[in-house]
Enzyme design. Structure first.
Site, PDB file in Angstrom:
ATOM      1  N   HIS A  34       0.810  -1.114  -0.011  1.00 52.91           N
ATOM      2  CA  HIS A  34       0.016   0.056  -0.095  1.00 52.91           C
ATOM      3  C   HIS A  34       1.066   1.272   0.011  1.00 52.91           C
ATOM      4  O   HIS A  34       1.503   1.464   0.753  1.00 52.91           O
ATOM      5  CB  HIS A  34      -0.894  -0.063   1.206  1.00 52.91           C
ATOM      6  CG  HIS A  34      -1.872   1.004   1.165  1.00 52.91           C
ATOM      7  ND1 HIS A  34      -3.072   0.967   0.553  1.00 52.91           N
ATOM      8  CD2 HIS A  34      -1.972   2.082   2.069  1.00 52.91           C
ATOM      9  CE1 HIS A  34      -3.809   2.222   0.953  1.00 52.91           C
ATOM     10  NE2 HIS A  34      -2.894   2.984   1.679  1.00 52.91           N
ATOM     11  N   HIS A  68      -2.696   4.773  -2.833  1.00 54.39           N
ATOM     12  CA  HIS A  68      -3.776   5.657  -2.434  1.00 54.39           C
ATOM     13  C   HIS A  68      -3.332   7.109  -2.366  1.00 54.39           C
ATOM     14  O   HIS A  68      -2.579   7.575  -1.741  1.00 54.39           O
ATOM     15  CB  HIS A  68      -3.691   5.009  -0.881  1.00 54.39           C
ATOM     16  CG  HIS A  68      -4.993   5.926  -0.060  1.00 54.39           C
ATOM     17  ND1 HIS A  68      -4.589   5.822   1.327  1.00 54.39           N
ATOM     18  CD2 HIS A  68      -6.067   6.803  -0.255  1.00 54.39           C
ATOM     19  CE1 HIS A  68      -5.783   6.476   1.751  1.00 54.39           C
ATOM     20  NE2 HIS A  68      -6.354   7.180   0.720  1.00 54.39           N
ATOM     21  N   MET A 139     -11.895   4.297   5.429  1.00 58.39           N
ATOM     22  CA  MET A 139     -10.874   4.893   6.115  1.00 58.39           C
ATOM     23  C   MET A 139     -11.171   4.681   7.547  1.00 58.39           C
ATOM     24  O   MET A 139     -12.334   5.079   8.112  1.00 58.39           O
ATOM     25  CB  MET A 139     -10.536   6.476   5.750  1.00 58.39           C
ATOM     26  CG  MET A 139      -9.916   6.946   4.708  1.00 58.39           C
ATOM     27  SD  MET A 139      -8.387   6.381   4.371  1.00 58.39           S
ATOM     28  CE  MET A 139      -7.548   6.801   5.540  1.00 58.39           C
ATOM     29  N   ASP A 177      -8.277   1.032   5.762  1.00 61.75           N
ATOM     30  CA  ASP A 177      -7.181   1.606   6.104  1.00 61.75           C
ATOM     31  C   ASP A 177      -6.970   2.561   7.122  1.00 61.75           C
ATOM     32  O   ASP A 177      -7.752   3.677   7.278  1.00 61.75           O
ATOM     33  CB  ASP A 177      -6.711   2.356   4.592  1.00 61.75           C
ATOM     34  CG  ASP A 177      -5.378   3.202   4.764  1.00 61.75           C
ATOM     35  OD1 ASP A 177      -4.472   2.884   5.440  1.00 61.75           O
ATOM     36  OD2 ASP A 177      -5.303   4.097   3.920  1.00 61.75           O
TER      37      ASP A 177
END
Ligand code: DX5
Ligand code: ZN
Length: 224
Positions: A34, A68, A139, A177
């Site tokens: 990520h 991201h 998130m 995340d």
């Protein structure tokens, strides 16, 4: 969808030894990497950009790079990250003028497209985009920094997302995340997430293999 993937966030790695850090988490069982891109405008932090994604792609030709974007105006940059080597690019819809077009551009460039939803952002953004998305990123913290605490209402949002996706008949990966740790990976997975991003919970530990295993074991021992 219960194809669990663990995606270490390189934000918490030692950037002076980025290639070694990436290889170490891959050897330790990471499924994806990520990559957090921040511009100092959409979020109050600046991290990395296209050149680093290009370098990672050439150093790790077969690794899934999950990028991201936490940047203002992702519309002009998103497809360029695919061209630089990203396999998947997620962006935040509030930062975009034309999220549908940006999803199309990511896919036309050959990437998978993800929509990133902040703690204060409504799931309504997904209604007319779900059919064209590969992933929804929920998130667990406000974007900008690693090492923050998981916001509990994220679990309710995940359950609502699960219902919404079923209603829309959309099959997408659901990523969480921010604030993911072995102690909460079970409830996050049970609430419907199958891609777990973890930064500090992996790079903050001395044994990356044990850290990844702890998250994977916590998630997979839960009844879904
Ligand atoms: C936060 C980033 C996250 C962050 C997660 O804005 O998008 O990917 O690195 O870090 P932890 O797992 O430490 O919360
Ligand atoms: Zn991230």
């Amino acid at each position: 969808m219960n194809d669990l993937k663990i995606a270490p966030s390189i934000l918490s790695s030692d950037f002076a030894h980025l290639a070694e850090e990436c290889q170490a988490v891959l050897d330790a069982g990471a499924d994806w990497l990520h990559v957090d891109v921040m511009d100092g405008n959409y979020v109050p932090n600046i991290t990395i950009g296209l050149p680093v994604v290009r370098s990672l792609r050439s150093a790790l030709p077969t690794t899934f790079l999950d990028v991201h974007l936490m940047i203002a105006n992702p519309d002009v940059m998103a497809a360029r990250f695919v061209e630089a080597g990203a396999d998947l690019v997620s962006f935040h819809p509030e930062a975009s003028d034309h999220p549908h077009r940006t999803v199309q551009e990511i896919r036309e460039a050959g990437g998978r497209a993800g929509l990133a939803i902040n703690p204060g952002t409504s799931l309504d953004w997904i209604d007319y985009l779900a059919q064209d998305l590969d992933l929804v990123l929920i998130m667990g913290v406000n974007p900008g920094f690693g090492g923050q605490s998981f916001i509990p209402s994220t679990l309710r949002k995940l359950r609502q997302l699960h219902q919404k996706l079923q209603l829309l008949g959309a099959r997408v990966d659901v990523q969480v995340d921010g604030g993911v740790k072995p102690v909460n990976a079970d409830e996050i997975y049970a609430a419907g997430a199958n891609v777990l991003v973890a930064g500090s919970a992996i790079f903050g530990q001395s044994d990356y293999g044990a850290a990844i295993d702890a998250i994977r074991t916590a998630a997979t021992t839960v009844e879904v």
